[in-house]
Design a protein around this motif. Structure first.
Motif, PDB file in Angstrom:
ATOM      1  N   ASP A   1       0.847  -1.184   0.000  1.00  0.00           N
ATOM      2  CA  ASP A   1       0.000   0.000   0.000  1.00  0.00           C
ATOM      3  C   ASP A   1       0.885   1.237   0.000  1.00  0.00           C
TER       4      ASP A   1
ATOM      5  N   LYS B   1      -0.729  -5.231  -6.048  1.00  0.00           N
ATOM      6  CA  LYS B   1      -0.966  -6.652  -5.797  1.00  0.00           C
ATOM      7  C   LYS B   1      -0.320  -7.442  -6.926  1.00  0.00           C
TER       8      LYS B   1
ATOM      9  N   HIS C   1       5.563   3.273   2.113  1.00  0.00           N
ATOM     10  CA  HIS C   1       4.687   2.153   1.806  1.00  0.00           C
ATOM     11  C   HIS C   1       4.503   1.243   3.021  1.00  0.00           C
TER      12      HIS C   1
ATOM     13  N   THR D   1      -3.175   0.282  -4.486  1.00  0.00           N
ATOM     14  CA  THR D   1      -2.456  -0.779  -3.803  1.00  0.00           C
ATOM     15  C   THR D   1      -1.852  -1.704  -4.851  1.00  0.00           C
TER      16      THR D   1
END
Length: 181
Positions: A95, A105, A120, A103
């Motif tokens: 994040d 992923k 982060h 975000t």
């Protein structure tokens, strides 16, 4: 500090491979008396619709979760897991701690481990089944001191809801296992 299982050179949790030191952590456990394969299959199949409380809480912040989608698909599914073992799945995200950046992923395990850019929060969580107990653990490691303070305030605000969400997921998995689905 790492916790190792007795008689094996294996970390107690695969999370140790991704966030061995953390700033925030939360663990929830639930007894599920069933074969490991059935429990872990339920982990991969249970949907947000089955985890009622987990689905309701995000509505408070106008965030809708798809009721029919498996929970783990929100985190990249099994293909997007940082680590998959017969008894444990590990998922992670990074994040950026800003409102204007998404975000991150779907990183590979190597990229996730090596990420250290300031500003982060590295978030990893698992579902693990060990000797009749299904657990989920969330660990957060923040990449710099200034961001750590910012994230602690955020964590204080969401921790209760986060815990309810995780418990709701565990109970949904157990219900799915017990009904044989």
């Amino acid at each position: 500090m790492r916790a190792w299982t007795l008689g094996a050179m294996r970390p107690a949790s695969r999370l140790d491979l991704f966030i061995p030191k953390w700033d925030m952590r939360e663990v929830h456990r639930l007894r599920v008396d069933a074969p490991r394969d059935r429990v872990m299959a339920a982990v991969s199949e249970v949907t947000w619709g089955e985890a009622r409380v987990a689905r309701l809480l995000p509505l408070l912040i106008r965030n809708r979760l798809p009721g029919g989608e498996p929970i783990i698909d929100t985190f990249g599914g099994l293909a997007g897991a940082l680590d998959k073992q017969a008894d444990e799945f590990v998922f992670g995200a990074i994040d950026p701690l800003t409102d204007d950046a998404p975000t991150v992923k779907g990183l590979t395990a190597v990229d996730y481990r090596s990420f250290a850019e300031p500003g982060h929060a590295k978030i990893a969580f698992n579902f693990r089944y060990d000797r009749g107990v299904l657990s989920t653990e969330t660990r957060i490691a923040v990449t710099d001191g200034r961001s750590r303070l910012k994230f602690r305030v955020y964590w204080a605000l969401i921790r209760f809801g986060s815990g309810l969400t995780r418990l709701s997921m565990l109970y949904a998995i157990r219900r799915r296992v017990l009904r044989g689905g």
